[in-house]
Write a protein that holds these residues in place. Structure first.
Motif, PDB file in Angstrom:
ATOM      1  N   ILE A 145       0.839  -1.202   0.000  1.00 49.51           N
ATOM      2  CA  ILE A 145       0.000   0.000   0.000  1.00 49.51           C
ATOM      3  C   ILE A 145       0.870   1.246   0.000  1.00 49.51           C
ATOM      4  O   ILE A 145       1.696   1.445   0.890  1.00 49.51           O
ATOM      5  CB  ILE A 145      -0.930   0.037   1.229  1.00 49.51           C
ATOM      6  CG1 ILE A 145      -1.725  -1.275   1.343  1.00 49.51           C
ATOM      7  CG2 ILE A 145      -1.868   1.236   1.143  1.00 49.51           C
ATOM      8  CD1 ILE A 145      -2.716  -1.512   0.251  1.00 49.51           C
ATOM      9  N   ALA A 146       0.688   2.078  -1.011  1.00 55.18           N
ATOM     10  CA  ALA A 146       1.444   3.332  -1.104  1.00 55.18           C
ATOM     11  C   ALA A 146       0.887   4.350  -0.110  1.00 55.18           C
ATOM     12  O   ALA A 146      -0.314   4.346   0.184  1.00 55.18           O
ATOM     13  CB  ALA A 146       1.366   3.883  -2.519  1.00 55.18           C
ATOM     14  N   ASP A 149      -2.775   6.080  -0.158  1.00 58.45           N
ATOM     15  CA  ASP A 149      -3.701   5.305  -0.986  1.00 58.45           C
ATOM     16  C   ASP A 149      -4.744   4.617  -0.093  1.00 58.45           C
ATOM     17  O   ASP A 149      -4.795   3.400   0.016  1.00 58.45           O
ATOM     18  CB  ASP A 149      -2.924   4.270  -1.804  1.00 58.45           C
ATOM     19  CG  ASP A 149      -3.748   3.713  -2.958  1.00 58.45           C
ATOM     20  OD1 ASP A 149      -4.961   3.996  -3.003  1.00 58.45           O
ATOM     21  OD2 ASP A 149      -3.178   2.996  -3.792  1.00 58.45           O
ATOM     22  N   GLU A 150      -5.559   5.448   0.550  1.00 57.75           N
ATOM     23  CA  GLU A 150      -6.521   4.921   1.512  1.00 57.75           C
ATOM     24  C   GLU A 150      -7.645   4.135   0.840  1.00 57.75           C
ATOM     25  O   GLU A 150      -8.205   3.211   1.436  1.00 57.75           O
ATOM     26  CB  GLU A 150      -7.099   6.062   2.352  1.00 57.75           C
ATOM     27  CG  GLU A 150      -6.062   6.753   3.234  1.00 57.75           C
ATOM     28  CD  GLU A 150      -5.300   5.761   4.107  1.00 57.75           C
ATOM     29  OE1 GLU A 150      -5.934   4.873   4.701  1.00 57.75           O
ATOM     30  OE2 GLU A 150      -4.052   5.870   4.170  1.00 57.75           O
ATOM     31  N   TYR A 152      -7.392   2.115  -1.708  1.00 56.22           N
ATOM     32  CA  TYR A 152      -6.893   0.755  -1.939  1.00 56.22           C
ATOM     33  C   TYR A 152      -6.809  -0.008  -0.620  1.00 56.22           C
ATOM     34  O   TYR A 152      -7.166  -1.185  -0.535  1.00 56.22           O
ATOM     35  CB  TYR A 152      -5.517   0.835  -2.597  1.00 56.22           C
ATOM     36  CG  TYR A 152      -5.099  -0.427  -3.328  1.00 56.22           C
ATOM     37  CD1 TYR A 152      -5.594  -0.706  -4.594  1.00 56.22           C
ATOM     38  CD2 TYR A 152      -4.210  -1.321  -2.752  1.00 56.22           C
ATOM     39  CE1 TYR A 152      -5.214  -1.845  -5.271  1.00 56.22           C
ATOM     40  CE2 TYR A 152      -3.823  -2.470  -3.430  1.00 56.22           C
ATOM     41  CZ  TYR A 152      -4.321  -2.723  -4.677  1.00 56.22           C
ATOM     42  OH  TYR A 152      -3.948  -3.867  -5.332  1.00 56.22           O
ATOM     43  N   ARG A 153      -6.359   0.678   0.439  1.00 54.56           N
ATOM     44  CA  ARG A 153      -6.279   0.045   1.756  1.00 54.56           C
ATOM     45  C   ARG A 153      -7.668  -0.384   2.237  1.00 54.56           C
ATOM     46  O   ARG A 153      -7.849  -1.485   2.763  1.00 54.56           O
ATOM     47  CB  ARG A 153      -5.652   1.006   2.766  1.00 54.56           C
ATOM     48  CG  ARG A 153      -5.502   0.422   4.171  1.00 54.56           C
ATOM     49  CD  ARG A 153      -4.949   1.453   5.128  1.00 54.56           C
ATOM     50  NE  ARG A 153      -3.566   1.792   4.817  1.00 54.56           N
ATOM     51  CZ  ARG A 153      -2.511   1.099   5.249  1.00 54.56           C
ATOM     52  NH1 ARG A 153      -2.689   0.044   6.019  1.00 54.56           N
ATOM     53  NH2 ARG A 153      -1.294   1.467   4.903  1.00 54.56           N
ATOM     54  N   PRO A 174       4.767   0.093   0.153  1.00 54.36           N
ATOM     55  CA  PRO A 174       4.630   0.083  -1.309  1.00 54.36           C
ATOM     56  C   PRO A 174       5.757  -0.674  -2.000  1.00 54.36           C
ATOM     57  O   PRO A 174       6.828  -0.890  -1.435  1.00 54.36           O
ATOM     58  CB  PRO A 174       4.665   1.569  -1.673  1.00 54.36           C
ATOM     59  CG  PRO A 174       5.461   2.194  -0.564  1.00 54.36           C
ATOM     60  CD  PRO A 174       5.081   1.446   0.667  1.00 54.36           C
ATOM     61  N   GLN A 178       4.518   2.140  -5.440  1.00 45.91           N
ATOM     62  CA  GLN A 178       3.133   1.976  -5.867  1.00 45.91           C
ATOM     63  C   GLN A 178       2.416   0.905  -5.038  1.00 45.91           C
ATOM     64  O   GLN A 178       3.032   0.070  -4.385  1.00 45.91           O
ATOM     65  CB  GLN A 178       3.073   1.577  -7.348  1.00 45.91           C
ATOM     66  CG  GLN A 178       3.570   2.655  -8.297  1.00 45.91           C
ATOM     67  CD  GLN A 178       3.388   2.224  -9.742  1.00 45.91           C
ATOM     68  OE1 GLN A 178       3.682   1.094 -10.112  1.00 45.91           O
ATOM     69  NE2 GLN A 178       2.887   3.125 -10.565  1.00 45.91           N
ATOM     70  N   SER A 179       1.079   0.930  -5.128  1.00 45.78           N
ATOM     71  CA  SER A 179       0.261  -0.112  -4.514  1.00 45.78           C
ATOM     72  C   SER A 179       0.162  -1.300  -5.468  1.00 45.78           C
ATOM     73  O   SER A 179       0.104  -1.138  -6.688  1.00 45.78           O
ATOM     74  CB  SER A 179      -1.147   0.414  -4.205  1.00 45.78           C
ATOM     75  OG  SER A 179      -1.099   1.446  -3.260  1.00 45.78           O
ATOM     76  N   LEU A 197      -3.009  -0.713  -9.648  1.00 50.24           N
ATOM     77  CA  LEU A 197      -4.323  -0.313  -9.158  1.00 50.24           C
ATOM     78  C   LEU A 197      -5.381  -1.089  -9.925  1.00 50.24           C
ATOM     79  O   LEU A 197      -5.557  -0.902 -11.131  1.00 50.24           O
ATOM     80  CB  LEU A 197      -4.541   1.189  -9.325  1.00 50.24           C
ATOM     81  CG  LEU A 197      -3.725   2.095  -8.399  1.00 50.24           C
ATOM     82  CD1 LEU A 197      -3.968   3.556  -8.736  1.00 50.24           C
ATOM     83  CD2 LEU A 197      -4.076   1.841  -6.943  1.00 50.24           C
TER      84      LEU A 197
END
Length: 339
Positions: A145-146, A149-150, A152-153, A174, A178-179, A197
């Motif tokens: 997780i970047a 990047d909430e 995605y989390r 990350p 990145q994620s 992503l």
């Protein structure tokens, strides 16, 4: 713990079950951090099949907070716990949380479930310790997780909560800034990665794709998924589960080799007796092998008398490709570029 001191109050009800009393169960749920419980009706066939596996779970477990309750002798208790079908296997947390077990009733799988359901989901881990965690379960999802990047989390956390009883979920920093999401399928010895992503719904699809069995068993519930796919199906027929399990183990390397364009599927002849004739095999057979191309309708039944081994099956597939085996409807001419 108080619950362990109550072991002398165990009561038995048939077979090799050693059921606990209501008093023991309630004490365990109150005092133990985790309690794994099987609610059973001992006289039913499903409970009889569970008994040796449950005994193995109790034998191999490192703690003693694993119990079974006879719902025939304690109907009011089972009704209070909202047990609607039997056997029902659940892990209770002391804080009141409960996780249902929905998998196959095998000792190895139930032990893995018990271990998995006690973990934080998802587990936050520093990158330095992640490698030591990747062999800790059959299927593991690792999210990079970047910062910031909430969204995605949140997606990953929601999936971890939904599937925590089936897989292990880990979050770390990350990857290249990145994620991304990795899956480690230790059963199939495979690793998969998403794009940095995933689109909406992409993570769920990825979880399904990565966790799917390499050699699935065809059922009424999943047959459309495989028969409507663009890949050909290599059908193995067996009458017993033990034979299907042996086949799955023996053919794993070959299934991986041909996975790009062919799916190996297991069929229970007791569940699908009509499929034998449809796929060109003799009615009433207990074993068999047939290749089906759902896109063209071509069916290539295996007519050989030799035992079905990986070597025999690979030769059969090569014979189909080379045109040495004709489709059952005789539509095929010459060689076949695709299985």
């Amino acid at each position: 713990m108080r619950a362990l001191s109550l072991w002398p109050l165990l009561v038995g009800h048939g077979f090799a079950w050693k059921h606990v009393s209501e008093e023991v169960l309630r004490a365990a749920l109150k005092d133990n951090e985790y309690t794994l419980v099987a609610f059973v009706l001992p006289e039913t066939e499903a409970s009889k099949e569970l008994e040796p596996e449950w005994t193995e779970v109790q034998k191999r477990s490192k703690d003693e907070s694993i119990f079974s309750l006879d719902c025939l002798a304690n109907p009011d208790v089972c009704q209070e716990f909202d047990v609607a079908s039997y056997p029902a296997i659940r892990l209770y947390h002391r804080d009141g949380e409960m996780t249902r077990y929905r998998g196959e009733r095998k000792a190895d799988l139930m032990l893995s479930f018990s271990k998995r359901a006690r973990k934080q989901a998802p587990l936050e881990a520093d990158a330095s310790i992640v490698p030591s965690l990747l062999d800790d379960d059959e299927i593991i999802f690792l999210a990079h997780i970047a910062p910031g990047d909430e969204a995605y989390r949140d997606q990953f956390k929601a999936l971890a909560t939904k599937y925590r009883d089936s897989y292990t979920f880990i979050v770390t920093g990350p990857m290249n800034g990145q994620s991304a999401l990795h899956c480690f399928n230790n059963i199939n010895e495979e690793e998969h990665t998403t794009e940095p992503l995933a689109k909406i719904g992409g993570l769920e699809a990825f979880i399904k794709r990565c966790s799917g069995p390499l050699i699935p068993e065809l059922t009424r519930a999943n047959e459309a998924e495989y028969t409507q796919a663009r890949k050909s199906l290599l059908h193995f027929f067996f009458s017993s589960k033990s034979e299907r399990d042996k086949c799955r183990a023996a053919f794993k390397p070959l299934a991986k080799k041909y996975a790009e364009f062919l799916v190996f599927v297991l069929n229970d002849v007791n569940e699908y007796p009509e499929m034998l004739g449809i796929l060109g095999l003799k009615d009433g057979s207990e074993t068999g092998l047939s290749l089906q191309n759902p896109n063209t309708g071509d069916v290539f039944p295996f007519r050989g008398s030799r035992k079905i081994t990986p070597q025999v099956v690979e030769q059969f597939l090569n014979d189909v490709i080379d045109g040495n085996v004709k489709a059952m409807d005789n539509k095929s001419k010459g060689g076949h570029d695709e299985l």
